[in-house]
Design a protein around this motif. Structure first.
Motif, short mmCIF file in Angstrom:
data_model
loop_
_atom_site.label_atom_id
_atom_site.label_comp_id
_atom_site.label_asym_id
_atom_site.label_seq_id
_atom_site.Cartn_x
_atom_site.Cartn_y
_atom_site.Cartn_z
N TYR A 145 0.76 -1.41 0.01
CA TYR A 145 -0.10 0.07 0.02
C TYR A 145 0.92 1.19 -0.06
O TYR A 145 0.55 2.25 -0.70
CB TYR A 145 -1.00 0.19 1.33
N LYS B 56 -18.20 1.92 0.57
CA LYS B 56 -17.05 2.06 -0.18
C LYS B 56 -16.63 0.81 -0.76
O LYS B 56 -16.42 -0.20 -0.11
CB LYS B 56 -15.78 2.54 0.41
N PHE C 249 -14.14 -5.59 11.46
CA PHE C 249 -12.80 -6.34 11.22
C PHE C 249 -12.51 -7.26 12.30
O PHE C 249 -11.81 -8.19 12.21
CB PHE C 249 -11.56 -5.36 11.09
N ARG D 127 -9.28 4.30 15.90
CA ARG D 127 -10.53 4.57 15.32
C ARG D 127 -10.96 5.62 16.10
O ARG D 127 -11.65 6.50 15.60
CB ARG D 127 -11.38 3.26 15.46
N ASN E 220 -7.16 1.52 -5.17
CA ASN E 220 -5.76 1.30 -4.68
C ASN E 220 -4.63 1.18 -5.74
O ASN E 220 -3.85 0.28 -5.78
CB ASN E 220 -5.78 0.10 -3.71
N SER F 22 -15.58 -0.11 4.35
CA SER F 22 -14.99 -0.44 3.21
C SER F 22 -15.10 -1.63 2.92
O SER F 22 -14.66 -2.47 3.69
CB SER F 22 -13.32 -0.03 3.53
N LYS G 120 -5.68 10.18 6.14
CA LYS G 120 -5.34 9.24 6.94
C LYS G 120 -4.16 9.65 7.68
O LYS G 120 -3.11 9.85 7.21
CB LYS G 120 -4.93 7.89 6.20
N LYS H 57 -14.17 -1.85 -2.87
CA LYS H 57 -12.91 -1.91 -3.47
C LYS H 57 -13.07 -2.57 -4.94
O LYS H 57 -13.90 -3.24 -5.16
CB LYS H 57 -11.94 -2.79 -2.62
N ASP I 196 -14.22 6.21 6.57
CA ASP I 196 -14.26 4.77 6.78
C ASP I 196 -13.90 4.60 8.46
O ASP I 196 -12.92 4.09 8.82
CB ASP I 196 -12.75 4.17 5.94
N GLY J 103 -9.36 4.87 6.70
CA GLY J 103 -8.83 3.94 7.82
C GLY J 103 -7.99 3.06 7.38
O GLY J 103 -7.63 2.79 6.15
N MET J 104 -7.25 2.48 8.31
CA MET J 104 -6.24 1.17 8.04
C MET J 104 -6.36 0.30 8.82
O MET J 104 -5.31 -0.52 9.48
CB MET J 104 -4.85 2.05 8.14
N LEU J 105 -7.56 -0.05 9.04
CA LEU J 105 -8.23 -1.30 10.00
C LEU J 105 -7.58 -1.02 11.56
O LEU J 105 -7.13 -2.08 12.21
CB LEU J 105 -7.48 -2.61 9.34
N ASP K 277 -12.92 2.29 -4.62
CA ASP K 277 -11.31 2.56 -4.59
C ASP K 277 -10.48 1.73 -4.84
O ASP K 277 -10.73 0.37 -4.83
CB ASP K 277 -11.22 2.42 -2.58
N ASP L 33 -5.69 9.17 -2.15
CA ASP L 33 -5.30 8.43 -0.72
C ASP L 33 -3.89 8.29 -0.81
O ASP L 33 -3.08 9.17 -0.37
CB ASP L 33 -6.12 7.07 -0.59
N GLU M 155 -11.49 6.61 -5.59
CA GLU M 155 -10.51 6.89 -4.90
C GLU M 155 -9.26 6.28 -5.51
O GLU M 155 -8.98 5.12 -5.93
CB GLU M 155 -10.68 6.44 -3.32
O1 OSB Z 1 -7.13 2.21 0.71
O2 OSB Z 1 -8.50 3.06 2.08
C1 OSB Z 1 -7.38 2.17 1.82
C2 OSB Z 1 -7.12 -0.55 4.23
C3 OSB Z 1 -5.70 -0.66 4.14
C4 OSB Z 1 -5.11 -0.16 3.42
C5 OSB Z 1 -5.50 0.74 2.33
C6 OSB Z 1 -7.08 1.14 2.58
C7 OSB Z 1 -7.92 0.31 3.59
C8 OSB Z 1 -9.23 0.28 3.52
C9 OSB Z 1 -9.63 0.07 5.06
O3 OSB Z 1 -9.94 0.67 2.91
C10 OSB Z 1 -10.63 1.21 5.68
C11 OSB Z 1 -10.73 0.84 7.14
O4 OSB Z 1 -10.09 0.84 7.79
O5 OSB Z 1 -12.06 0.65 7.58
#
Ligand code: OSB
Ligand code: MG
Length: 374
Positions: A60, A166, A328, A304, A196, A140, A268, A168, A321, A296-298, A194, A244, A219
């Motif tokens: 990422y 959202k 999760f 959070r 990525n 997401s 983020k 992917k 997100d 978000g990044m989980l 999204d 992003d 995104e």
């Molecule tokens: O691209 O937003 C992103 C999670 C890991 C890396 C990149 C992304 C994401 C998510 C998760 O979309 C969003 C979340 O944490 O709910």
């Protein structure tokens, strides 16, 4: 303040279901929490917690988990221990000679900030100037194996009450999935995608097929370094372009805005080097008429909770997100999980980030504890 001790708690938490993006599938979350002990000028000893959001593989961002831990241990910690008058606002300056590594920097700044606010008895939301008590909760949704599975997954989250979807996407799992979700759930569903960074500008004609579905935004369709190409794509598509991966600092945000590469920015805090830089990007975007939302990044319940406060700033005009812990994790590491109710998440009001690490859960999910020598 003076930094007294720094510990890294390495965690591994199972995910309730695999999470697939264009760059891979994740079945567990590995991360580390930063526990910082500081002495205030009044002589009080306070503890603060930060969370590192780097993923375990550099797919990422160039930054990845074990690298971030190494940077904190070998390069950031000595600078922080050497600072006599450390505050959350000066962490960035203290660390300025270390190039890049925003996620590593963000995690230590976060711990100092939490400690500082706890010493003041002040919530992060109040510190930021947050104006909302709840924030809309978006989810997401990972890439599914079939269109039917995508519709099923989206329907499940909508039944739970999420305010925005959202999805992917990647080449081979895009237009058909988006079309099916629109058909099934109607034109009023707040819906975005999204990629990525899975496409190139050569795919512009294909991406333009998404325009008919009235998405809130697309995104990061193109690569992290492709700011100019995103600007070109923005002229070819009606769907708003949101960045992003490309926005790694306020400077990168300023360039993207000036070039017309983004009409929306996913903020983020980890990716941009911390919550203070995240607020600067909020301010800059707002002044330029660019919408922002909190990505978000989980994160665990710590990250959070902090994200919910950030998203309560007035410029965060799109749902973030910021899903509940149970999106999760079957169990979070905080005493109280993040709860999504009625499509929103409550902004924490307690001191610091307003959440407490549960010692028993911390021990259960911890794979290693590293005490960084002062
Ligand atoms: O691209 O937003 C992103 C999670 C890991 C890396 C990149 C992304 C994401 C998510 C998760 O979309 C969003 C979340 O944490 O709910
Ligand atoms: Mg993204």
């Amino acid at each position: 303040m003076k930094l007294l001790s720094l510990r890294l708690h390495h965690l591994e938490m199972p995910l309730v279901a695999p999470f697939t993006t264009s760059f891979g599938t994740q079945t567990a979350k590995r991360c580390f929490l930063v526990e910082a002990q500081l002495q205030t000028d009044a002589g009080e000893v306070v503890t603060g917690w930060g969370e590192n959001v780097a993923l375990d593989r550099p797919m990422y961002s160039s930054e990845y988990l074990d690298g971030a831990a190494d940077v904190v241990e070998r390069w950031l910690a000595p600078l922080l221990f050497a600072a006599d008058d450390l505050t959350a606002e000066t962490v960035g300056h203290v660390l300025r000679k270390v190039v890049g590594n925003p996620m590593a920097k963000a995690s230590v700044e976060m711990a100092v900030l939490d400690a500082q606010l706890r010493a003041e008895g002040r919530s992060f939301a109040s510190y930021l100037g947050a104006v909302e008590r709840t924030v809309p909760s978006g989810v997401s949704v990972g890439i599914q194996d079939s269109v039917a599975a995508t519709v099923g997954a989206v329907g499940g989250y909508l039944d739970q009450g999420y305010a925005r979807i959202k999805l992917k996407i990647r080449p081979g799992a895009d237009v058909a999935h988006v079309a099916a979700v629109r058909r099934e759930f109607g034109d009023d569903l707040p819906f975005q995608v999204d990629a990525n960074a899975a496409y190139t500008l050569v795919d512009a004609a294909h991406l333009r097929r998404l325009d008919e579905f009235d998405l809130l935004l697309i995104e990061q369709p193109l690569g992290e370094a492709d700011i100019r190409q995103h600007a070109q794509l923005a002229r070819l598509m009606r769907t708003p372009i949101c960045l992003d991966e490309s926005v790694v600092s306020a400077e990168a945000a300023a360039d993207a805005i000036a070039l017309g590469a983004a009409s929306v920015i996913n903020v983020k805090p980890g990716r941009v080097g911390g919550y203070l830089e995240a607020r600067r990007i909020h301010d800059l975007s707002r002044a330029n008429g660019v919408a922002v939302w909190c990505g978000g990044m989980l994160e665990t319940g710590i990250g959070r909770a902090a994200n919910a406060a950030l998203a309560a700033l007035p410029g965060f005009t799109l749902p973030g997100d910021i899903s509940g812990s149970d999106r999760f994790y079957s169990e979070d590491i905080t005493t109280e999980p993040v709860r999504m109710h009625d499509g929103v998440v409550d902004v924490p009001t307690g001191p610091g980030f307003g959440v407490e690490v549960d010692p028993a859960k911390l021990e259960r999910f911890r794979t290693a504890l590293v005490e960084i020598p002062a």
